[in-house]
Design a protein around this motif. Structure first.
Motif, PDB file in Angstrom:
ATOM      1  N   TYR A 156       0.819  -1.205   0.000  1.00 27.28           N
ATOM      2  CA  TYR A 156       0.000   0.000   0.000  1.00 27.28           C
ATOM      3  C   TYR A 156       0.861   1.267   0.000  1.00 27.28           C
ATOM      4  N   GLN A 157       0.248   2.330  -0.448  1.00 24.19           N
ATOM      5  CA  GLN A 157       0.876   3.640  -0.617  1.00 24.19           C
ATOM      6  C   GLN A 157       1.711   4.050   0.608  1.00 24.19           C
ATOM      7  N   VAL A 201       1.727   1.694  -3.998  1.00 28.62           N
ATOM      8  CA  VAL A 201       2.986   2.323  -4.416  1.00 28.62           C
ATOM      9  C   VAL A 201       3.915   2.362  -3.215  1.00 28.62           C
ATOM     10  N   ASN A 202       5.101   1.789  -3.362  1.00 23.42           N
ATOM     11  CA  ASN A 202       6.056   1.762  -2.260  1.00 23.42           C
ATOM     12  C   ASN A 202       7.458   1.997  -2.812  1.00 23.42           C
TER      13      ASN A 202
END
Length: 341
Positions: A101-102, A117-118
């Motif tokens: 997760y972001q 998005v990591n």
């Protein structure tokens, strides 16, 4: 049901294997066979999943109601799985990760629709790419995929911590027993969610053979949270000692502890307060109810590790690193003390 697990004996998957056997399923494990003795009743497919010719030969004539791959990371692994199981299973389950997760999150409430998005952790980026590959196969070819995203899942042999070395949790417990300070990232107030593997297994097995789960992504964890200070206080209290901790920023630890991959583990995951909304899991698996509270699970794990020598693996590299980082902090404070800043 006839179920195949690739792996099946790890921290998460062992509990799933036991749960499936208890339910009376016909369970196959595809692995090297090194740790299958704890699972009487399984049907072994002994081989390395990466040896495609051998796997193809041993899967000949078999099809499954569900296949779950517990060791796949990225699209290369899943491209291989697609070749093996397209047309051979009614459901394929990929174990992704809530770390996808972001980061940093734009909202502390995490649902399955939270962006993925990591930039801090390659592990998470591989999981994201794997999810993308499978969902494309679901949309274009009808591959019957279900994606699950666990968070921090543990068992009785691994005390859940954020800052530890390459050999596990024991050295942190040893420092507590010796009265030495232990490092907690940040100020210790960020919230974290821990899930015992038996509770994860209850949610996971509820998705197997569930037609409503096809084409879906589901996060599986408890909806309980504690601060990291509270987690470490429970550990120290179970050991019968007073917690002696030093708070150090995650940014600093990420730089100072590159050999332990703290950039990924902390900045890419454990330094952020997140609360997971598991309403989707509850809709798909109405009977899901976590039975092990975080506090009781931590205490049980600490007791197990404290009484089983095979879990007590010394880690001198990490211990020396902790001493050096804490000493550097103390020296910096000493030099700044009394100075007009």
């Amino acid at each position: 049901m006839r179920v195949l697990l690739i792996g099946g004996t790890g921290t998460i998957s062992l509990a799933v294997s036991r749960c499936l056997l208890e339910q009376g399923n016909e369970l196959y494990l595809l692995n090297r066979g090194n740790r299958n003795s704890d699972l009487p009743g399984i049907r072994e497919i002994a081989c390395d999943i990466h040896e495609e010719a051998s796997v193809t030969a041993k899967l000949k004539g078999l099809d499954f109601d569900a296949v779950a791959d517990f060791i796949a990371f990225g699209p290369e692994d899943l491209e291989r799985d697609f070749r093996f199981f397209a047309g051979r299973t009614k459901q394929f389950i990929f174990i992704s990760s809530a770390s996808a997760y972001q980061k940093p999150p734009s909202d502390y409430i995490i649902t399955e629709s939270t962006p993925l998005v990591n930039p801090f952790w390659e592990y998470s980026r591989k999981k994201i790419a794997g999810e993308d590959f499978l969902m494309e196969k679901y949309r274009t070819e009808g591959f019957p995929v279900t994606i699950v995203r666990p968070s921090h899942t543990y068992n009785e042999k691994k005390v859940p911590l954020a800052v530890h070395g390459k050999k596990g949790s024991w050295q942190v417990l040893q420092r507590m027993l010796e009265g030495k300070p232990v490092i907690i990232h940040g100020d210790g107030s960020s919230l974290w969610t821990l899930t015992h593997n038996s509770d994860f297994a209850a949610g996971f097995t509820g998705l197997i053979g569930n037609p409503r789960a096809l084409g879906q992504t589901v996060q599986i964890m408890t909806d309980e949270s504690l601060t990291w200070d509270q987690i470490y206080e429970i550990i120290a209290g179970t050991l019968g000692v007073k917690l002696n901790c030093v708070h150090i920023s995650s940014d600093f630890l990420a730089t100072a502890g590159r050999q332990f991959d703290f950039e990924g583990e902390l900045l890419g995951d454990k330094s952020r307060t997140v609360l997971f909304d598991i309403s989707k899991l509850r809709r798909l698996v109405p009977d899901f109810k976590p039975e092990i509270t975080m506090a009781n699970g931590i205490r049980n794990t600490v007791r197990y590790v404290s009484t089983h020598r095979e879990c007590q693996i010394p880690d001198q590299e990490f211990d020396t690193w902790c001493d050096a980082v804490i000493a550097a902090r103390q020296e910096a404070l000493k030099q700044l003390d009394g100075k007009d800043l």
